[in-house]
Enzyme design. Sequence first.
Site, mmCIF file in Angstrom:
data_model
loop_
_atom_site.group_PDB
_atom_site.id
_atom_site.type_symbol
_atom_site.label_atom_id
_atom_site.label_comp_id
_atom_site.label_asym_id
_atom_site.label_seq_id
_atom_site.Cartn_x
_atom_site.Cartn_y
_atom_site.Cartn_z
ATOM 1 C CB ALA A 33 16.787 -1.838 -4.000
ATOM 2 C CG ASN A 34 15.893 -6.265 -0.678
ATOM 3 O OD1 ASN A 34 15.620 -7.242 -1.374
ATOM 4 N ND2 ASN A 34 14.973 -5.522 -0.095
ATOM 5 N NE ARG A 35 23.809 -8.449 -3.002
ATOM 6 C CZ ARG A 35 24.505 -7.774 -3.919
ATOM 7 N NH1 ARG A 35 24.127 -7.816 -5.192
ATOM 8 N NH2 ARG A 35 25.558 -7.082 -3.560
ATOM 9 C CB SER A 36 14.244 -9.828 -2.726
ATOM 10 O OG SER A 36 13.134 -10.604 -3.104
ATOM 11 C CB ALA A 99 13.229 -8.963 0.591
#
Length: 229
Positions: A33-36, A99
Site C-alpha cells: 500500500a502507500n500513504r495516500s 495514488a
Amino acid sequence: ILPGLHGASLAGRHVLITAGPTYEPIDPVRYIANRSSGKQGHALARVAKDMGAKVTLVSGPTNLPDMPGVTTIKVETATDMLDAALAALPVDVAICAAAVADWRAAHQAAQKLKKEDGQTGLNLALARNPDILATLAAPGARRPTLVIGFAAETETIITHAQAKLSRKGADWIVANDVSPDTGIMGGDHTEVHLVSATGVEDWPAMGKDEMAAKLLARAAEALHAMQLA
Ligand code: CTP
Ligand code: CA
C-alpha cells in the site's frame, strides 16, 4: 460558496474521481500500500457535488466518511479501481487523484506465507498494474471530454509532469511536490502547478478544498468553452 468558485456550475455534468491508495494483496493477511490519505480526491468529489455535478467517486481504502450525494464505489486493488472507473463511463470529466500502486504481487498466495528455518531473505515478484489515467485518456468514443491527472513528485516536478501529460494523453496534469519536508502528503494543504499542452500555471499554496474548487471551476469553464467551439 467556496472561495475561487466564482459561481461556476457543473449542473448536468457527470464527474468521475479516483481517490486514495490501492491495496495490493500478497497473501490473505498482507498487502502492498502507500500513504495516500484520499483527502484530495474526496475534496474534489465534495466540491463537484456542491457545484451541481453528478459525482462518481471510486476510492481506495481511507478513513474518510461517506459523502451524501456522492456515489462512492469502494475498491482495494488497482484492477478493481480500473473496472469501477470504466463502469462509470460515460462522464464529462475524469479526475485521477488516486495514488494507484504501480505494482502488485505477481502471484497472490492462497495461504499466509510462512518462513522456512534459516531463510534470510525473500524475493517478491511484482507485476505491473494497469494505468487508469492512461486508459481513460485513450482516444475513443467514450473518452471523457476532459481528463485530469495528478503528478506527485519529489524532484524536477514540472519536467516529470510534462512527461506524464504526453505519455498518458491527459488534458491537464496537476503537479505537486510531495517531498517529506513539505508535509503535503496526508496534510490539508497543497501547492500545485497546472500543466497542460499550452503551458504551466503556478498556483499559490492553498487548502485542498480551495484547490479542488479552483480546479473544478476551471474544468467547468473549459467544458463550456469546448461546447461553444
Ligand atoms: N495513475 C493511474 N493508474 C496507475 C498509475 C497512476 O491512474 N496505475 C494516475 C494517478 O492517479 C495520477 C497519475 O496517473 O493521476 C500520475 O501518477 P504517478 O504515480 O505520479 O505516475 P506514474 O505514471 O505511476 O509514474 P511514477 O513512475 O512517477 O510513479
Ligand atoms: Ca506511480
